[in-house]
Design a protein around this motif. Sequence first.
Motif, PDB file in Angstrom:
ATOM      1  N   ARG A 175       1.109  -1.510  -0.363  1.00 38.98           N
ATOM      2  CA  ARG A 175      -0.228   0.171  -0.040  1.00 38.98           C
ATOM      3  C   ARG A 175       1.229   1.162  -0.201  1.00 38.98           C
ATOM      4  NH1 ARG A 175      -0.132   2.429   5.081  1.00 38.98           N
ATOM      5  NH2 ARG A 175       1.241   1.258   6.219  1.00 38.98           N
ATOM      6  N   PRO A 176       1.039   1.938  -0.676  1.00 37.63           N
ATOM      7  CA  PRO A 176       1.146   3.299  -0.925  1.00 37.63           C
ATOM      8  C   PRO A 176       0.856   4.387   1.177  1.00 37.63           C
ATOM      9  CG  PRO A 176      -0.562   3.696  -2.404  1.00 37.63           C
ATOM     10  CD  PRO A 176      -0.882   2.075  -1.245  1.00 37.63           C
ATOM     11  N   VAL A 177       2.431   4.623   1.435  1.00 39.82           N
ATOM     12  CA  VAL A 177       3.092   5.531   2.801  1.00 39.82           C
ATOM     13  C   VAL A 177       1.980   6.949   2.491  1.00 39.82           C
ATOM     14  CG1 VAL A 177       4.448   5.828   4.384  1.00 39.82           C
ATOM     15  CG2 VAL A 177       4.398   3.303   2.566  1.00 39.82           C
ATOM     16  N   GLY A 178       2.467   7.136   1.125  1.00 38.69           N
ATOM     17  CA  GLY A 178       1.748   8.899   1.122  1.00 38.69           C
ATOM     18  C   GLY A 178       2.859   9.569   1.027  1.00 38.69           C
ATOM     19  N   MET A 179       4.449   9.241   0.328  1.00 41.00           N
ATOM     20  CA  MET A 179       5.469  10.052  -0.418  1.00 41.00           C
ATOM     21  C   MET A 179       5.862   9.685  -0.518  1.00 41.00           C
ATOM     22  SD  MET A 179       8.109   9.593   2.923  1.00 41.00           S
ATOM     23  CE  MET A 179       7.576  10.467   4.038  1.00 41.00           C
ATOM     24  N   SER A 180       6.512   9.926  -1.392  1.00 40.66           N
ATOM     25  CA  SER A 180       7.163   9.468  -2.838  1.00 40.66           C
ATOM     26  C   SER A 180       8.190  10.128  -3.450  1.00 40.66           C
ATOM     27  CB  SER A 180       6.519   9.985  -4.583  1.00 40.66           C
ATOM     28  OG  SER A 180       6.401  11.745  -4.373  1.00 40.66           O
ATOM     29  N   ILE A 181       9.340   9.382  -3.872  1.00 41.11           N
ATOM     30  CA  ILE A 181      11.169   9.590  -3.979  1.00 41.11           C
ATOM     31  C   ILE A 181      11.429   9.470  -5.206  1.00 41.11           C
ATOM     32  CG2 ILE A 181      11.777   6.770  -4.061  1.00 41.11           C
ATOM     33  CD1 ILE A 181      13.818   8.265  -1.434  1.00 41.11           C
ATOM     34  N   PHE A 182      12.140  10.979  -5.454  1.00 42.99           N
ATOM     35  CA  PHE A 182      13.113  11.482  -6.343  1.00 42.99           C
ATOM     36  C   PHE A 182      14.700  10.875  -6.109  1.00 42.99           C
ATOM     37  CE2 PHE A 182       9.800  14.418  -7.129  1.00 42.99           C
ATOM     38  CZ  PHE A 182       9.394  14.320  -8.641  1.00 42.99           C
ATOM     39  N   ARG A 183      15.624  10.017  -7.134  1.00 44.33           N
ATOM     40  CA  ARG A 183      16.316   9.537  -6.700  1.00 44.33           C
ATOM     41  C   ARG A 183      17.297   9.647  -8.178  1.00 44.33           C
ATOM     42  NH1 ARG A 183      14.030   4.468  -5.027  1.00 44.33           N
ATOM     43  NH2 ARG A 183      14.143   4.235  -3.040  1.00 44.33           N
ATOM     44  N   VAL A 184      18.369   9.386  -8.087  1.00 41.43           N
ATOM     45  CA  VAL A 184      19.827  10.459  -9.201  1.00 41.43           C
ATOM     46  C   VAL A 184      20.752   9.573  -8.649  1.00 41.43           C
ATOM     47  CG1 VAL A 184      18.190  11.853 -10.356  1.00 41.43           C
ATOM     48  CG2 VAL A 184      20.039  13.176  -8.462  1.00 41.43           C
ATOM     49  N   VAL A 185      21.489   9.330  -9.722  1.00 37.68           N
ATOM     50  CA  VAL A 185      23.402   9.432  -9.580  1.00 37.68           C
ATOM     51  C   VAL A 185      24.320  10.665  -9.836  1.00 37.68           C
ATOM     52  CG1 VAL A 185      24.877   7.709  -9.793  1.00 37.68           C
ATOM     53  CG2 VAL A 185      22.987   7.148  -9.859  1.00 37.68           C
ATOM     54  N   ALA A 186      24.781  11.617  -9.181  1.00 36.96           N
ATOM     55  CA  ALA A 186      25.847  12.753  -9.607  1.00 36.96           C
ATOM     56  C   ALA A 186      27.245  12.334  -9.137  1.00 36.96           C
ATOM     57  CB  ALA A 186      24.590  13.441  -9.362  1.00 36.96           C
ATOM     58  N   ASP A 187      27.286  13.524  -9.909  1.00 37.97           N
ATOM     59  CA  ASP A 187      28.963  13.737  -9.298  1.00 37.97           C
ATOM     60  C   ASP A 187      29.079  14.494  -8.158  1.00 37.97           C
ATOM     61  OD1 ASP A 187      29.858  13.224 -12.279  1.00 37.97           O
ATOM     62  OD2 ASP A 187      30.162  15.034 -12.898  1.00 37.97           O
TER      63      ASP A 187
END
Length: 374
Positions: A175-187
């Motif tokens: 079930r959805p918790v109510g928050m989301s996440i953006f993820r990136v790999v960067a220098d």
Amino acid sequence: MAVSKVLVVGGGITGSVLALALARRGVDVELAEISPRWFGVGHGITLQGNALKALRAVGVLDRVLAHAVPFDLLRLRDADGSLIVELPTPRTGGDDLPATAGALRSDLQDTLCEAVRAAGVRVRLGLSVSALDQSADQVTVAFTDGTTGRYDLVAGADGLRSHVRGLIGITAEPRPVGMSIFRVVADRPAEMDCAEVYYGGPRYKAGYSPISTGQCYAYLLDENLDASLVGPRAPLPLLRERGAGYGGTWGRILASLPDDTAVDYRWIEAVLLESPWYRGRVIVIGDAAHACPPLIAQGAAMCAEDAVVLAEHVTAEVPVETALKDFMARRMPRVRTVLENSLRLAEWEIRPETPGADPAGIMSETLAFLQAAA
């Protein structure tokens, strides 16, 4: 031993560690992975000490650490980048292991894939399980390619949306918790030497960890945006818009991202099956049985621990039913504590005005609890 031939369904972290743990104990292991190609993909991953301990138990720790970045601190910062506090991280894997290591998920998975093949595990790609037929002492498995096989035990390590879970009649769904996440790999900026988390900005929080000599993993926790955005190629302009308002190193990382940066966006979901996680001689483990918000960075650790502990119990000189009952008695209290505390922390992140909310306290309490052996 309770088992001599085991089918592992799913070739991610959980399934790979389980296959290795069983093979090292003399079990004939077959691994079925639905993807036709089996290699590491994904963003960064944080491995707490107890995850490192599990990787050491299956003989891959040195290879993982050769590409990872160990650290033993967590810094909390205000949205502008000013320091709030610097916290030492408990060594949940023991004093002889790093408290934490940041790694590329692809490096970790590639290492596990190589080790599984080298251990003599039969790896079958591009197929999954279509049906299970159990008797008192065996499981007959029908595969999606039309073949069949017989095993002493089937372990579903096929993730949050486990197919095996449904095949054995367990109807619980994430079930959805109510928050989301953006993820990136960067220098990786030169000044980054440990994980840092930014509070007080326009979203729930932002943060990053070093994952290699030249790379870092950065993330932004947000409310749930349109579900059509979910996937590995969310728009970078959207991340820039949602991440505006955070300064310091995090702000510089965001500003420096090239236009072709792969932005992974997910709704955070959770599931916890009530005990037992098995029916007869079929069990689900890892994210198929329990998945929690990544706020305490224990997801990979709980999955890897499951695998090592299950291998230990099903290779003991006891009946399979006893082995699985003993496994559940050992794992359920630990997994439940991590998941419930992660959900409570998510609730406090979403509603910081909650009376008694103490995010730093619950994180410290959970990691201290995990210093006990799995």
